[in-house]
Design a protein around this motif. Structure first.
Motif, mmCIF file in Angstrom:
data_model
loop_
_atom_site.group_PDB
_atom_site.id
_atom_site.type_symbol
_atom_site.label_atom_id
_atom_site.label_comp_id
_atom_site.label_asym_id
_atom_site.label_seq_id
_atom_site.Cartn_x
_atom_site.Cartn_y
_atom_site.Cartn_z
ATOM 1 N N GLU A 279 0.856 -1.185 0.000
ATOM 2 C CA GLU A 279 0.000 0.000 0.000
ATOM 3 C C GLU A 279 0.895 1.239 0.000
ATOM 4 O OE1 GLU A 279 -3.627 -0.393 2.802
ATOM 5 O OE2 GLU A 279 -2.028 -1.602 3.695
ATOM 6 N N VAL A 280 0.587 2.166 -0.888
ATOM 7 C CA VAL A 280 1.233 3.472 -0.883
ATOM 8 C C VAL A 280 0.128 4.517 -0.801
ATOM 9 C CG1 VAL A 280 2.714 5.103 -2.098
ATOM 10 C CG2 VAL A 280 3.176 2.646 -2.263
ATOM 11 N N ASP A 284 -0.976 13.614 -1.552
ATOM 12 C CA ASP A 284 -1.736 14.173 -2.675
ATOM 13 C C ASP A 284 -3.021 13.402 -2.945
ATOM 14 O OD1 ASP A 284 -0.510 11.854 -3.501
ATOM 15 O OD2 ASP A 284 0.156 12.621 -5.435
ATOM 16 N N GLY A 285 -3.347 12.423 -2.106
ATOM 17 C CA GLY A 285 -4.546 11.614 -2.300
ATOM 18 C C GLY A 285 -4.328 10.362 -3.124
ATOM 19 N N PHE A 286 -3.124 10.170 -3.658
ATOM 20 C CA PHE A 286 -2.825 8.977 -4.450
ATOM 21 C C PHE A 286 -2.840 7.739 -3.558
ATOM 22 C CE2 PHE A 286 0.187 5.804 -5.952
ATOM 23 C CZ PHE A 286 -0.192 5.639 -7.271
ATOM 24 N N VAL A 287 -3.434 6.658 -4.058
ATOM 25 C CA VAL A 287 -3.463 5.391 -3.338
ATOM 26 C C VAL A 287 -3.092 4.260 -4.286
ATOM 27 C CG1 VAL A 287 -4.882 3.732 -2.064
ATOM 28 C CG2 VAL A 287 -5.232 6.183 -1.715
ATOM 29 N N LEU A 288 -2.156 3.446 -3.872
ATOM 30 C CA LEU A 288 -1.804 2.228 -4.600
ATOM 31 C C LEU A 288 -2.013 1.067 -3.642
ATOM 32 C CD1 LEU A 288 1.335 1.648 -6.804
ATOM 33 C CD2 LEU A 288 0.662 -0.050 -5.117
ATOM 34 N N VAL A 347 3.273 7.300 2.585
ATOM 35 C CA VAL A 347 3.288 6.223 3.572
ATOM 36 C C VAL A 347 3.301 4.901 2.811
ATOM 37 C CG1 VAL A 347 1.937 5.023 5.340
ATOM 38 C CG2 VAL A 347 2.173 7.514 5.412
ATOM 39 N N VAL A 348 4.274 4.067 3.110
ATOM 40 C CA VAL A 348 4.419 2.769 2.451
ATOM 41 C C VAL A 348 4.177 1.679 3.482
ATOM 42 C CG1 VAL A 348 5.924 1.245 1.121
ATOM 43 C CG2 VAL A 348 6.127 3.736 0.869
ATOM 44 N N ARG A 349 3.208 0.823 3.205
ATOM 45 C CA ARG A 349 2.921 -0.311 4.088
ATOM 46 C C ARG A 349 3.115 -1.596 3.298
ATOM 47 N NH1 ARG A 349 -2.193 2.632 4.839
ATOM 48 N NH2 ARG A 349 -1.854 4.217 6.463
#
Length: 389
Positions: A279-280, A284-288, A347-349
């Protein structure tokens, strides 16, 4: 933006029965202590194993971790709060110390194709979308069913050389020898809650979520944790000879939260079935949000270990081995066709139900806390605490 919703989110789903060991920075002793999770506490077992490497090199690491007398203890909740907060109190470090930090690359077909695309784009993300379509159309379906080093792989190589599609990345993806490199110096890895670093001058970079193996000096795998093999795609894309500059920067190797030791409930079979989630979440609201599986790895983990440690190369204090990633994120973020790159504050999970969550925030490597506690500092500290002998 919080790294996780709750500090206990970093723990495996079965943390109360899992055998979890790690390292805690103890401000009172100004150095690291080897710890084991015991119920709601973290027990300092440095008296029996002053380094994590020493614990893993023992005759029975699992038994020693369970039975070692504790020098002191901390509430688990308090340490997790510190780890994900200001980090001034006792907090988790990367679950590795004297082991050499190695990494295997190009072990998944999808990431292998992305390396080919990097090379052909010469590190230019704007060119990557067109080249990706060309490369996948030409070779994607073929490589997915080929075993590296097999006669079939040799035939594919011959065909691709003839058609002008050969790449050095396909050599290590299809050939008999895997790519294994040194990811970071001994003691340089950061743990969960710490910042991870990308170089200030990088325009194209990404996380690489991976399963990391703890391997003894005799080649025996004793446990696993999660890792982020942070990568500068624009640098490696210019030349594979720049791999050290692309891979080894301040705070560019993350591991954690704990090392799960092998026991009756968790071993190699579970490693081979592990699913890793990435998960990133950007400011800026970007979600991966994506999932990969160790079931798709091209080379078995035992093959990767055998290629790294043995009669050809010894590691007296063992190794931590990143096993490669399925991911090379391609989602457009800043511009159409520009693909993915990190923004400061991301934030990288990286998570797995049996291993927990490695959570970090992205900063420039030049602005992350400097790495100053090396082998000399560790030995001096352990000696002052009476833990060497």
């Amino acid at each position: 933006m919080s790294l996780v919703n709750s500090p206990f989110d970093v723990l495996p789903a079965d943390w109360r029965t899992a055998l979890l060991v790690g390292r805690v920075h103890d401000p009172e002793e100004q150095g690291p202590s080897v710890v084991v999770v015991a119920g709601d506490e973290l027990l300092d077992i440095s008296g029996a194993a002053p380094t994590l490497s020493r614990l893993l090199e023992s005759e029975d690491p699992a038994k020693l971790a369970r039975t070692a007398q504790a020098r002191k203890s901390w509430p688990l909740a308090e340490v997790l709060d510190n780890t994900l907060g200001d980090r001034r109190g006792p907090h988790l470090l990367a679950p590795a110390d004297l082991q050499v930090i190695k990494a295997a690359g190009v072990t998944f077909v999808r990431s292998m194709l992305e390396r080919v695309i990097e090379e052909r784009a010469a590190g230019d993300p704007e060119r990557s979308a067109l080249i990706r379509a060309q490369v996948e159309a030409a070779i994607g379906g073929t490589l997915a069913v080929v075993d590296p080093g097999s006669p079939e792989a040799a035939a594919v190589k011959e065909w691709m050389v003839r058609d002008g599609l050969w790449s050095q990345y396909l050599e290590v993806g299809l050939g008999p020898d895997p790519e294994v490199f040194t990811k970071a110096p001994v003691l340089a890895a950061v743990g969960t809650g710490a910042e991870v670093g990308v170089a200030e001058d990088s325009r194209w970079n990404n996380p690489e979520p991976e399963l990391v193996l703890a391997v003894r000096s005799d080649g025996r795998i004793t446990g696993a944790t999660l890792g982020n093999d942070v990568n500068l795609r624009d640098v490696e894309g210019r030349s594979a000879l720049l791999l050290p500059k692309a891979k080894d920067n301040n705070a560019s190797a993350a591991m954690g939260p704990f090392l799960r030791l092998f026991d009756d409930s968790f071993g190699l079979d579970e490693v081979r079935r592990t699913d890793v989630r990435l998960e990133v979440v950007g400011e800026d609201g970007f979600v991966l949000d994506a999932l990969s599986s160790m079931r798709e790895i091209s080379r078995d983990v035992l093959e990767l270990v055998a290629a790294t440690i043995g009669r050809h190369h010894q590691y007296p204090d063992g190794i931590m081995l990143y096993t490669g990633t399925l991911f090379a994120p391609t989602e457009d973020r800043d511009a159409e066709g520009g693909g993915f790159t990190h923004h400061l504050g991301d934030v990288v999970r990286i998570s797995s139900p049996r291993l927990g969550t490695l959570a970090n925030r992205v900063n420039h490597a030049e602005k992350c806390p400097e790495w100053t506690f090396g082998i000399g500092s560790l030995m001096t500290n352990l000696a002052a605490r009476g833990l060497l002998g």
